[in-house]
Design an enzyme around this catalytic site. Structure first.
Site, PDB file in Angstrom:
ATOM      1  N   GLN A 111       0.898  -1.389   0.039  1.00  0.00           N
ATOM      2  CA  GLN A 111       0.094  -0.028  -0.160  1.00  0.00           C
ATOM      3  C   GLN A 111       0.991   1.268   0.191  1.00  0.00           C
ATOM      4  O   GLN A 111       2.063   1.284   0.248  1.00  0.00           O
ATOM      5  CB  GLN A 111      -0.916   0.040   1.074  1.00  0.00           C
ATOM      6  CG  GLN A 111      -0.337  -0.200   2.492  1.00  0.00           C
ATOM      7  CD  GLN A 111      -1.147  -0.894   3.656  1.00  0.00           C
ATOM      8  OE1 GLN A 111      -2.360  -0.979   3.598  1.00  0.00           O
ATOM      9  NE2 GLN A 111      -0.458  -1.474   4.580  1.00  0.00           N
ATOM     10  N   TYR A 118     -10.915   4.924  19.024  1.00  0.00           N
ATOM     11  CA  TYR A 118     -10.805   3.556  18.053  1.00  0.00           C
ATOM     12  C   TYR A 118     -10.192   2.353  18.844  1.00  0.00           C
ATOM     13  O   TYR A 118     -10.671   1.250  19.320  1.00  0.00           O
ATOM     14  CB  TYR A 118     -10.466   3.684  16.594  1.00  0.00           C
ATOM     15  CG  TYR A 118      -9.972   2.360  15.950  1.00  0.00           C
ATOM     16  CD1 TYR A 118     -11.231   1.931  15.275  1.00  0.00           C
ATOM     17  CD2 TYR A 118      -9.083   1.810  15.904  1.00  0.00           C
ATOM     18  CE1 TYR A 118     -11.151   0.596  14.595  1.00  0.00           C
ATOM     19  CE2 TYR A 118      -8.744   0.678  15.172  1.00  0.00           C
ATOM     20  CZ  TYR A 118     -10.038   0.149  14.367  1.00  0.00           C
ATOM     21  OH  TYR A 118      -9.653  -0.938  13.794  1.00  0.00           O
ATOM     22  N   ASP A 137       0.503   0.100  14.031  1.00  0.00           N
ATOM     23  CA  ASP A 137       0.886   1.129  14.720  1.00  0.00           C
ATOM     24  C   ASP A 137       1.364   0.848  16.021  1.00  0.00           C
ATOM     25  O   ASP A 137       1.752   1.787  16.911  1.00  0.00           O
ATOM     26  CB  ASP A 137      -0.222   2.238  14.295  1.00  0.00           C
ATOM     27  CG  ASP A 137      -1.574   1.612  14.982  1.00  0.00           C
ATOM     28  OD1 ASP A 137      -1.864   1.598  16.248  1.00  0.00           O
ATOM     29  OD2 ASP A 137      -2.361   1.000  14.047  1.00  0.00           O
ATOM     30  N   GLU A 180       1.067  -8.515  11.607  1.00  0.00           N
ATOM     31  CA  GLU A 180       0.763  -7.229  10.799  1.00  0.00           C
ATOM     32  C   GLU A 180       1.386  -7.705   9.246  1.00  0.00           C
ATOM     33  O   GLU A 180       2.662  -8.097   9.258  1.00  0.00           O
ATOM     34  CB  GLU A 180       1.263  -5.876  11.478  1.00  0.00           C
ATOM     35  CG  GLU A 180       1.762  -4.838  10.423  1.00  0.00           C
ATOM     36  CD  GLU A 180       0.537  -4.205   9.727  1.00  0.00           C
ATOM     37  OE1 GLU A 180      -0.384  -3.694  10.459  1.00  0.00           O
ATOM     38  OE2 GLU A 180       0.496  -4.022   8.456  1.00  0.00           O
ATOM     39  N   ASP A 185       0.821 -12.312   6.397  1.00  0.00           N
ATOM     40  CA  ASP A 185      -0.521 -12.128   5.977  1.00  0.00           C
ATOM     41  C   ASP A 185      -1.312 -12.946   7.107  1.00  0.00           C
ATOM     42  O   ASP A 185      -0.896 -14.216   7.440  1.00  0.00           O
ATOM     43  CB  ASP A 185      -0.894 -12.566   4.824  1.00  0.00           C
ATOM     44  CG  ASP A 185      -2.393 -12.590   4.249  1.00  0.00           C
ATOM     45  OD1 ASP A 185      -2.923 -12.107   4.961  1.00  0.00           O
ATOM     46  OD2 ASP A 185      -2.499 -12.912   3.166  1.00  0.00           O
ATOM     47  N   ALA A 186      -2.298 -12.376   7.751  1.00  0.00           N
ATOM     48  CA  ALA A 186      -3.101 -12.838   9.026  1.00  0.00           C
ATOM     49  C   ALA A 186      -3.637 -14.039   8.401  1.00  0.00           C
ATOM     50  O   ALA A 186      -3.984 -14.929   9.304  1.00  0.00           O
ATOM     51  CB  ALA A 186      -4.104 -11.870   9.151  1.00  0.00           C
ATOM     52  N   ASP A 238      -7.902  -5.653  13.995  1.00  0.00           N
ATOM     53  CA  ASP A 238      -7.817  -4.125  13.677  1.00  0.00           C
ATOM     54  C   ASP A 238      -7.085  -4.084  12.410  1.00  0.00           C
ATOM     55  O   ASP A 238      -6.022  -3.879  12.245  1.00  0.00           O
ATOM     56  CB  ASP A 238      -6.696  -3.525  14.853  1.00  0.00           C
ATOM     57  CG  ASP A 238      -6.346  -2.036  14.523  1.00  0.00           C
ATOM     58  OD1 ASP A 238      -7.080  -1.471  13.949  1.00  0.00           O
ATOM     59  OD2 ASP A 238      -5.428  -1.789  15.020  1.00  0.00           O
ATOM     60  N   TYR A 296     -13.085   8.959  10.779  1.00  0.00           N
ATOM     61  CA  TYR A 296     -13.416   8.030   9.817  1.00  0.00           C
ATOM     62  C   TYR A 296     -14.848   8.306   9.136  1.00  0.00           C
ATOM     63  O   TYR A 296     -15.455   9.144   9.521  1.00  0.00           O
ATOM     64  CB  TYR A 296     -13.544   6.641  10.803  1.00  0.00           C
ATOM     65  CG  TYR A 296     -12.448   6.108  11.302  1.00  0.00           C
ATOM     66  CD1 TYR A 296     -11.175   6.308  10.687  1.00  0.00           C
ATOM     67  CD2 TYR A 296     -12.566   5.110  12.479  1.00  0.00           C
ATOM     68  CE1 TYR A 296     -10.239   5.522  11.215  1.00  0.00           C
ATOM     69  CE2 TYR A 296     -11.482   4.352  12.797  1.00  0.00           C
ATOM     70  CZ  TYR A 296     -10.186   4.542  12.205  1.00  0.00           C
ATOM     71  OH  TYR A 296      -9.187   4.219  12.728  1.00  0.00           O
TER      72      TYR A 296
HETATM   73  N1  AAT Z   1      -4.971   0.871  14.502  1.00  0.00           N
HETATM   74  C1  AAT Z   1      -4.769   1.528  13.055  1.00  0.00           C
HETATM   75  C2  AAT Z   1      -6.062   1.364  12.419  1.00  0.00           C
HETATM   76  C3  AAT Z   1      -6.199   0.509  11.109  1.00  0.00           C
HETATM   77  S1  AAT Z   1      -4.485   0.068  10.574  1.00  0.00           S
HETATM   78  C4  AAT Z   1      -4.760  -1.464   9.815  1.00  0.00           C
HETATM   79  C5  AAT Z   1      -3.789  -2.470   9.707  1.00  0.00           C
HETATM   80  O1  AAT Z   1      -4.279  -3.844   9.249  1.00  0.00           O
HETATM   81  C6  AAT Z   1      -2.711  -1.743   8.699  1.00  0.00           C
HETATM   82  O2  AAT Z   1      -1.429  -1.614   9.080  1.00  0.00           O
HETATM   83  C7  AAT Z   1      -2.493  -2.772   7.514  1.00  0.00           C
HETATM   84  O3  AAT Z   1      -1.476  -2.963   6.911  1.00  0.00           O
HETATM   85  C8  AAT Z   1      -2.948  -4.182   8.274  1.00  0.00           C
HETATM   86  N2  AAT Z   1      -3.443  -5.154   7.433  1.00  0.00           N
HETATM   87  C9  AAT Z   1      -4.256  -5.216   6.246  1.00  0.00           C
HETATM   88  N3  AAT Z   1      -4.160  -6.174   5.769  1.00  0.00           N
HETATM   89  C10 AAT Z   1      -3.638  -7.154   6.604  1.00  0.00           C
HETATM   90  C11 AAT Z   1      -3.488  -8.746   6.432  1.00  0.00           C
HETATM   91  N4  AAT Z   1      -4.029  -9.440   5.455  1.00  0.00           N
HETATM   92  N5  AAT Z   1      -2.827  -9.449   7.373  1.00  0.00           N
HETATM   93  C12 AAT Z   1      -2.192  -8.592   8.478  1.00  0.00           C
HETATM   94  N6  AAT Z   1      -2.308  -7.171   8.434  1.00  0.00           N
HETATM   95  C13 AAT Z   1      -3.204  -6.737   7.603  1.00  0.00           C
HETATM   96  C14 AAT Z   1      -7.405   0.183  10.730  1.00  0.00           C
HETATM   97  C15 AAT Z   1      -8.242   1.407  10.774  1.00  0.00           C
HETATM   98  C16 AAT Z   1      -9.809   0.997  10.043  1.00  0.00           C
HETATM   99  C17 AAT Z   1     -10.212   2.222   9.192  1.00  0.00           C
HETATM  100  C18 AAT Z   1     -11.602   1.831   8.783  1.00  0.00           C
HETATM  101  N7  AAT Z   1     -12.034   2.685   7.598  1.00  0.00           N
END
Ligand code: AAT
Length: 292
Positions: A34, A64, A89, A109, A140-141, A159, A228
């Site tokens: 990204q 949040y 974060d 993450e 990847d989760a 999250d 948001y």
């Molecule tokens: N606490 C901050 C809020 C977030 S950040 C969401 C995080 O999810 C990002 O750092 C992103 O890199 C991570 N992420 C995305 N896809 C995956 C995945 N497949 N596996 C692991 N991590 C992942 C979210 C805010 C929500 C906003 C709503 N509009």
């Protein structure tokens, strides 16, 4: 440099946009997953943006991160093993650390760049990584959960970003099935679940998948996060079959946990009243969501 038209064309909220005055761009880069942007805003402090979407700001991140963490952790007695998906974060880690009962905190993450830049620009959030209970897994989760032994966690907090890009699979049934497997009986999930003003169909889909997958209980909660889209965000709370969980009235209230309100940075948003209020839905949302 995107044209104005592009800003109004995000499929998650077509026809609308929200703007914050940029005082200074602090970081701009691109990872394999990204585009990452951090800027200083006039009124909300520093802002983290991924693929053009605000993920957090200094001013309202408390709402949040505190809600997504304490809604599940205050709903079960003495949580010990916790998993965070996304959350690079560190803010959710910072909140989990308030729970003295917690013995281990895994975080998965996908994007190392998010972790690195947040360490540079958001020290109040990335402080969460300093807790000795935290183990970081970059990946990847979906893959991580596939390899997690059954019954490992008391609580899982998803999250994650919106389901366009790397988080696409995180709203699909196979993902929820691997989450349920990874939880112990009576274990709980709290999942970022978008806005009741904008995403009724997505929320209905997630609710129906979760009701099939989690036989304990499933509820939608929401709170206010001004930056948001629509100013609101929801959470899906699900319990796996086992010891019953009543999300509506916290069994493990934060106010009773030794030092939890003041550990590190003081709690700003969450309290037991906010917890209970989060499950109260407006009439239209009741009608659309409560039949599930
Ligand atoms: N606490 C901050 C809020 C977030 S950040 C969401 C995080 O999810 C990002 O750092 C992103 O890199 C991570 N992420 C995305 N896809 C995956 C995945 N497949 N596996 C692991 N991590 C992942 C979210 C805010 C929500 C906003 C709503 N509009």
């Amino acid at each position: 440099k995107a044209s104005k038209l592009q800003y109004y064309n995000n499929p998650m909220w077509p026809g609308e946009t929200h703007s914050l005055k940029v005082e200074k761009i602090l970081y701009q880069g691109k990872s394999p997953y990204q585009e990452v942007l951090i800027f200083e805003s006039l009124t909300y402090g520093k802002v983290l943006v991924l693929d053009g979407i605000v993920q957090l700001t200094d001013k309202d991140e408390c709402a949040y991160q505190e809600m997504i963490t304490h809604l599940p952790l205050c709903s079960i007695p003495s949580p010990k093993k916790v998993l965070v998906i996304g959350g690079g974060d560190g803010g959710v880690l910072r909140e989990i650390a308030r729970h003295g009962s917690v013995e281990s905190i895994d975080i998965c993450e996908i994007d190392q760049l998010v972790i690195d830049v947040c360490k540079d620009f958001f020290p109040d959030l990335s402080v969460g990584f300093k807790d000795p209970r935290v183990r970081l897994h970059v990946g990847d989760a979906v893959e991580f959960l596939r390899n997690t032994p059954e019954g490992t966690y008391d609580a899982i907090i998803v999250d994650s970003s919106d389901p366009i890009g790397p988080a696409q699979e995180l709203v699909e049934k196979p993902f929820f099935e691997t989450i349920a497997r990874a939880l112990r009986p009576g274990g709980v999930l709290c999942n970022q679940a978008e806005s009741m003003w904008l995403h009724t169909h997505l929320i209905q889909d997630m609710l129906s998948i979760c009701c099939e997958t989690f036989k304990g209980s499933v509820h939608y909660a929401w709170t206010s996060v001004p930056t948001y889209p629509s100013g609101a965000i929801g959470f899906l709370l699900c319990a796996k079959e086992g010891p019953p969980v009543n999300f509506l009235a916290p069994i493990n209230p934060i106010e009773k946990l030794e030092g939890a309100m003041t550990a590190g940075r003081d709690i700003r948003f969450y309290n037991t009243e906010m917890h209970k209020a989060a499950f109260v839905l407006p009439t239209f949302a009741k009608r659309e969501l409560e039949t599930y």
